[in-house]
Design an enzyme around this catalytic site. Structure first.
Site, PDB file in Angstrom:
ATOM      1  N   ASN A 106      56.717  74.608  25.056  1.00  0.00           N
ATOM      2  CA  ASN A 106      56.753  75.200  23.677  1.00  0.00           C
ATOM      3  C   ASN A 106      55.669  76.528  23.318  1.00  0.00           C
ATOM      4  OD1 ASN A 106      58.438  73.286  23.166  1.00  0.00           O
ATOM      5  ND2 ASN A 106      57.141  71.838  21.988  1.00  0.00           N
ATOM      6  N   HIS A 123      54.954  78.758  28.841  1.00  0.00           N
ATOM      7  CA  HIS A 123      56.183  79.803  28.316  1.00  0.00           C
ATOM      8  C   HIS A 123      55.457  80.809  27.397  1.00  0.00           C
ATOM      9  CE1 HIS A 123      59.847  77.352  29.541  1.00  0.00           C
ATOM     10  NE2 HIS A 123      59.038  77.680  30.337  1.00  0.00           N
ATOM     11  N   CYS A 134      49.506  99.043  28.112  1.00  0.00           N
ATOM     12  CA  CYS A 134      48.144  98.675  28.865  1.00  0.00           C
ATOM     13  C   CYS A 134      48.137  97.317  29.229  1.00  0.00           C
ATOM     14  CB  CYS A 134      47.263  99.118  28.084  1.00  0.00           C
ATOM     15  SG  CYS A 134      46.821  98.128  26.426  1.00  0.00           S
TER      16      CYS A 134
HETATM   17  P1  NAD Z   1      64.853  71.961  25.841  1.00  0.00           P
HETATM   18  O1  NAD Z   1      65.855  72.323  26.756  1.00  0.00           O
HETATM   19  O2  NAD Z   1      63.334  71.604  25.772  1.00  0.00           O
HETATM   20  O3  NAD Z   1      65.611  70.699  24.948  1.00  0.00           O
HETATM   21  C1  NAD Z   1      65.000  70.012  23.807  1.00  0.00           C
HETATM   22  C2  NAD Z   1      65.346  68.369  24.157  1.00  0.00           C
HETATM   23  O4  NAD Z   1      64.709  67.651  23.186  1.00  0.00           O
HETATM   24  C3  NAD Z   1      66.590  67.778  24.261  1.00  0.00           C
HETATM   25  O5  NAD Z   1      66.615  67.113  25.278  1.00  0.00           O
HETATM   26  C4  NAD Z   1      66.688  66.885  22.969  1.00  0.00           C
HETATM   27  O6  NAD Z   1      67.455  65.858  23.357  1.00  0.00           O
HETATM   28  C5  NAD Z   1      65.080  66.589  22.921  1.00  0.00           C
HETATM   29  N1  NAD Z   1      65.043  66.307  21.366  1.00  0.00           N
HETATM   30  C6  NAD Z   1      65.631  66.613  20.455  1.00  0.00           C
HETATM   31  N2  NAD Z   1      65.130  65.858  19.388  1.00  0.00           N
HETATM   32  C7  NAD Z   1      64.009  65.144  19.647  1.00  0.00           C
HETATM   33  C8  NAD Z   1      62.959  64.331  18.984  1.00  0.00           C
HETATM   34  N3  NAD Z   1      62.930  64.260  17.747  1.00  0.00           N
HETATM   35  N4  NAD Z   1      61.942  64.062  19.925  1.00  0.00           N
HETATM   36  C9  NAD Z   1      62.176  64.045  21.413  1.00  0.00           C
HETATM   37  N5  NAD Z   1      63.142  64.785  22.060  1.00  0.00           N
HETATM   38  C10 NAD Z   1      63.945  65.318  21.046  1.00  0.00           C
HETATM   39  O7  NAD Z   1      64.590  72.651  24.369  1.00  0.00           O
HETATM   40  P2  NAD Z   1      65.502  74.054  23.970  1.00  0.00           P
HETATM   41  O8  NAD Z   1      65.646  73.934  22.460  1.00  0.00           O
HETATM   42  O9  NAD Z   1      66.995  73.902  24.640  1.00  0.00           O
HETATM   43  O10 NAD Z   1      64.841  75.206  24.500  1.00  0.00           O
HETATM   44  C11 NAD Z   1      64.635  75.667  25.867  1.00  0.00           C
HETATM   45  C12 NAD Z   1      63.407  76.704  25.925  1.00  0.00           C
HETATM   46  O11 NAD Z   1      62.716  77.332  24.747  1.00  0.00           O
HETATM   47  C13 NAD Z   1      62.205  75.773  26.294  1.00  0.00           C
HETATM   48  O12 NAD Z   1      61.186  76.603  26.819  1.00  0.00           O
HETATM   49  C14 NAD Z   1      61.641  75.430  24.828  1.00  0.00           C
HETATM   50  O13 NAD Z   1      60.374  74.773  24.973  1.00  0.00           O
HETATM   51  C15 NAD Z   1      61.603  77.063  24.098  1.00  0.00           C
HETATM   52  N6  NAD Z   1      61.963  76.444  22.620  1.00  0.00           N
HETATM   53  C16 NAD Z   1      60.552  76.188  21.895  1.00  0.00           C
HETATM   54  C17 NAD Z   1      60.439  75.797  20.884  1.00  0.00           C
HETATM   55  C18 NAD Z   1      59.029  75.591  20.345  1.00  0.00           C
HETATM   56  O14 NAD Z   1      57.959  76.353  20.634  1.00  0.00           O
HETATM   57  N7  NAD Z   1      58.920  74.888  19.331  1.00  0.00           N
HETATM   58  C19 NAD Z   1      61.458  75.719  20.084  1.00  0.00           C
HETATM   59  C20 NAD Z   1      62.863  76.053  20.592  1.00  0.00           C
HETATM   60  C21 NAD Z   1      62.757  76.406  22.137  1.00  0.00           C
HETATM   61 ZN    ZN Z   2      48.173  99.167  24.777  1.00  0.00          ZN
END
Ligand code: NAD
Ligand code: ZN
Length: 241
Positions: A106, A123, A134
């Site tokens: 995250n 990430h 820079c």
């Molecule tokens: P991901 O691939 O990590 O998938 C999300 C997972 O969370 C799914 O398997 C889903 O079933 C599960 N999930 C949903 N609700 C849940 C809950 N309440 N408790 C536990 N699990 C739950 O994430 P993505 O959104 O497909 O994103 C891919 C990339 O983007 C990753 O690097 C991710 O961390 C990043 N991203 C980060 C954030 C953030 O910083 N909050 C938000 C969106 C995406």
């Molecule tokens: Zn700079």
């Protein structure tokens, strides 16, 4: 017979090395949308089309507008019971001289805000920017950030300090992660779909090295885990501490 939750709690309470991997799912309980769902969409763009070096090269202002939307959304959110339970777990393990490592995919910074210390943000972080000239990395909490943002040292454009699709993780972070995976006795995989590499292979790495792997997710995702606790992170993780 112990319930699966009790079994995991027992393992955690005796393990001398625990590694936790979190994904967007842990922050879903704070109201931050995961990418793969209708709420993850912005103006009909998918994250995969915006969080890339190609998208930034083509239209940096568009990418920054999207990040401003995400910054605004994340700025209003608070860490939830799952983030807080991991802080408590870290404290308990530290007090009995056990090792706790938290790896997160995250970028929202909620683990840090909750108080986690032994943390690797694989990430990057949405509150950090990096100069495309820079290379300087600085914290920047402005919401919205003026578009396009410029480096105060060299005047070149700033980009989010985030590992985009198609980019490699920082090799130092990778080394820390691999070490944490190869050494742990218990690994918790919380709220990650296992689609985005290399984190997707982390559970297999830990399992191959002998770890007991526990998945916490409302949906079935990895088949690598020894135990799957089906449910929301904010409901399950506090039960483990
Ligand atoms: P991901 O691939 O990590 O998938 C999300 C997972 O969370 C799914 O398997 C889903 O079933 C599960 N999930 C949903 N609700 C849940 C809950 N309440 N408790 C536990 N699990 C739950 O994430 P993505 O959104 O497909 O994103 C891919 C990339 O983007 C990753 O690097 C991710 O961390 C990043 N991203 C980060 C954030 C953030 O910083 N909050 C938000 C969106 C995406
Ligand atoms: Zn700079």
């Amino acid at each position: 017979m112990n319930t699966p939750t009790e079994q995991v709690r027992e393992r955690l309470s005796t393990a001398s090395r625990v590694t936790v991997l979190t994904g967007a799912g842990i922050s879903a309980d704070s109201g931050i949308p995961i990418f793969r769902g209708p709420e993850g969409l912005w103006k009909n763009f998918r994250a995969e089309d915006l969080a890339t070096p190609g998208a930034f090269a083509r239209d940096p202002n568009l990418v920054w507008e999207w990040y401003n939307w995400r910054r605004e959304l994340i700025a209003m959110k608070e860490p939830n019971a799952a983030h807080q339970a991991l802080v408590k777990m870290e404290g308990e393990m530290e007090s009995r001289r056990a090792q706790f490592r938290l790896l997160t995919q995250n970028v929202d910074g909620l683990h840090t805000r909750a108080g986690s210390r032994n943390l690797v943000e694989l990430h990057g972080n949405i509150w950090k920017v990096r100069c495309t000239g820079c290379g300087q990395v600085t914290e920047d909490h402005r919401v919205p950030i003026p578009i396009p943002p410029r480096c105060s040292s060299c005047g070149e454009m700033l980009r989010p300090h985030i590992v985009w699709f198609g980019e490699s993780l920082d090799p130092r972070d990778m080394d820390l992660a691999i070490e944490a995976l190869e050494q742990c006795e218990v690994m918790l995989v919380i709220g990650t779909s296992g689609v985005v590499q290399p984190a997707a292979s982390f559970a297999s790495t830990a399992r191959a090295a002998g770890a007991f792997v526990v998945e916490i997710n409302p949906d079935v995702s990895s088949s690598v885990a020894h135990v799957a606790l089906r449910g929301r992170a904010a409901e399950i993780v506090p039960q483990l501490v």
